[in-house]
Design an enzyme around this catalytic site. Structure first.
Site: not given
Length: 506
Positions: A364-365
């Site tokens: 998700r980064v």
């Protein structure tokens, strides 16, 4: 004469009596009411705090886990006790020794060395439970934590300060990925903490030997709570490991922590909670099992420059049953973390290792945690792998396919072969960038999938011999300049002209 002597003695005694202060150690104490399965019920101790250490008459220690009227419930951390023995509160919560003195050592969750290398002379200690950094104390995650695994660094990048879950069935290579990530931090200034929860002593010993053989133990601390230890020891193990890592983080260092694994951690906590007669919920876990892991994983962070700029990257591991990622603990941890690496049994059995399912894995980064060079060469990689997986399903049923689809399948097979790695085979940033750049330029086209590994090895050897300055530039700057691309293209042409690994065509 006699009167003056009595007067002098009396004055002396009166002076000593007036200055006398009784040296009495007054403390509250309790009495053991019952003891079964490492859970102790104690009467008294009305001022005891949750999480406070209790000292028993036999010298054993316990951890306060339940506060009630007229007494407390505690989990024994080891040793033996007797009913009706005296219990004394220590006034402090559980702590563990921290600092660089622990590097290269194997300790239990309360800081005692268990590697046979003698005492640890650590001057500092930290409570195993502490508050996570606030939002204002954090910075965005934008620096890559390179694992040396091509499929992860290219498609599921991990950043320093991130929480990336490794999830999959047993015997699918979860620990191998975490171990490779630790080994790849050699010489990068990243301290590592490996926390073994509920594992066999022989397994931990083998892991420590692997770290030592690869030169990674000297910057690693191993915290081990074996399956034979009390549930309370397994319960505090990840918090103790996190406290050791936090000491480095708050001193401006980068730290990688592996929790192996949180499934066993939750089981140990469930056993303690049931014995303490707490109400059970889904799958018999107590209602606060989500908080159990959230308060641990929220302590991972990338600190702001004002707080020193250190980072704590967490790689929790969770084991699934028959690939069910919708079970209670997996869904809890997935919702807490910043992405997951999902390992699939079918891929593992098919010889695709690491057995990463790209469709269910995510970071998700995102690409903000990747180096510019890796972003340039791996942009469409995930899409290519996903397309190949989808088309391969139809092809295995003997469906009629056109030439374009056939070429896509062949290129996908070569790409999957290129992404395969042995556990002891780690690639630097420049090596990965060079290989993916070679794929985009068609260097592997026409090769048999059985020759990809040999061609890959030969190409890297050729580049290290003939273009070391280009590789060093990519590793140093993290970027792929136009001059670097030109030099690499020239090397690819010469490599192909020289035989190019002598691979056969499809």
């Amino acid at each position: 004469m006699i009167d003056s002597t009595f007067t002098t003695v009396g004055a002396f005694l009166k002076q000593r009596l007036s200055a006398f202060e009784p040296d009495t150690n007054v403390y509250e104490y309790g009495v053991v009411q019952s003891y079964s399965d490492t859970i102790v019920q104690v009467s008294g101790l009305s001022n005891c705090k949750y999480g406070e250490l209790l000292e028993f008459e036999s010298g054993a220690y316990g951890l306060t886990m339940d506060l009630r009227l007229g007494g407390v419930g505690a989990a024994l951390l080891g040793g033996s006790i007797e009913t009706a023995s005296v219990v004394r509160p220590t006034g402090r919560v559980a702590e563990i020794s921290v600092g660089e003195a622990l590097l290269g050592r194997v300790v239990d969750p309360i800081g005692r060395p268990i590697d046979g290398k003698g005492d640890i002379r650590a001057k500092l200690s930290r409570p195993i439970e502490s508050a996570a950094p606030s939002i204002m104390d954090r910075s965005p995650v934008n620096t890559a934590l390179e694992t040396g695994i091509m499929s992860i660094d290219s498609m599921i990048p991990i950043g320093r300060g991130q929480r990336e879950l490794i999830i999959g069935d047993r015997q699918t290579g979860k620990t191998s990925i975490a171990l490779a990530a630790i080994i790849n931090q050699r010489g990068r200034g990243v301290y590592c903490v490996y926390c073994a929860i509920g594992q066999k002593a022989s397994t931990v010993s083998s892991l420590v030997h692997t770290l030592e053989k690869n030169g990674a133990l000297e910057n690693t601390v191993v915290v081990a709570a074996f399956g034979s230890d009390a549930p309370a020891m397994q319960y505090i193990a990840p918090y103790a490991a996190c406290a050791i890592a936090e000491e480095f983080m708050y001193k401006g260092k980068d730290v990688l922590v592996v929790y192996d694994d949180l499934s066993k951690h939750a089981v140990a906590y469930r056993a303690m909670s049931l014995l303490l007669r707490r109400p059970s919920g889904r799958e018999a876990y107590p209602g606060d099992v989500f908080y159990l892991h959230s308060r641990l994983l929220e302590r991972a962070a990338k600190l702001s420059p004002e707080r020193g700029g250190g980072s704590l990257t967490a790689l929790p591991i969770v084991e699934t049953m028959a690939g069910d990622i919708s079970a209670y603990i997996p869904t809890n941890v997935i919702s807490i973390t910043d992405g997951q690496i999902y390992l699939e049994t079918e891929l593992f059995n098919a010889g695709i290792r690491p057995a990463i399912n790209v469709g269910l894995s995510v970071s998700r980064v995102g690409r903000s945690a990747q180096n510019q060079a890796m972003r340039d060469v791996s942009g469409s990689l995930r899409l290519q792998v996903a397309q190949y997986r989808e088309m391969a399903v139809f092809a295995q049923f003997g469906a009629d396919i056109d030439d374009t689809t056939a070429n896509m399948l062949k290129n996908g097979e070569r790409l999957i072969e290129l992404l395969k790695q042995r556990q002891d085979q780690l690639f630097s940033l420049s090596e990965q960038v060079s290989l993916f750049f070679a794929v985009s330029k068609g260097l592997f086209n026409g090769r048999s999938k059985h020759d990809i590994d040999g061609v890959r090895t030969a190409l890297l050897q050729y580049l290290h011999t003939n273009a070391p300055s280009v590789l060093k530039s990519i590793d140093t700057t993290g970027a792929l300049t136009e001059d670097d691309k030109t030099d690499l293209l020239r090397m690819f042409e010469r490599f192909a002209e020289s035989g190019g690994g002598h691979g056969k065509s499809d």
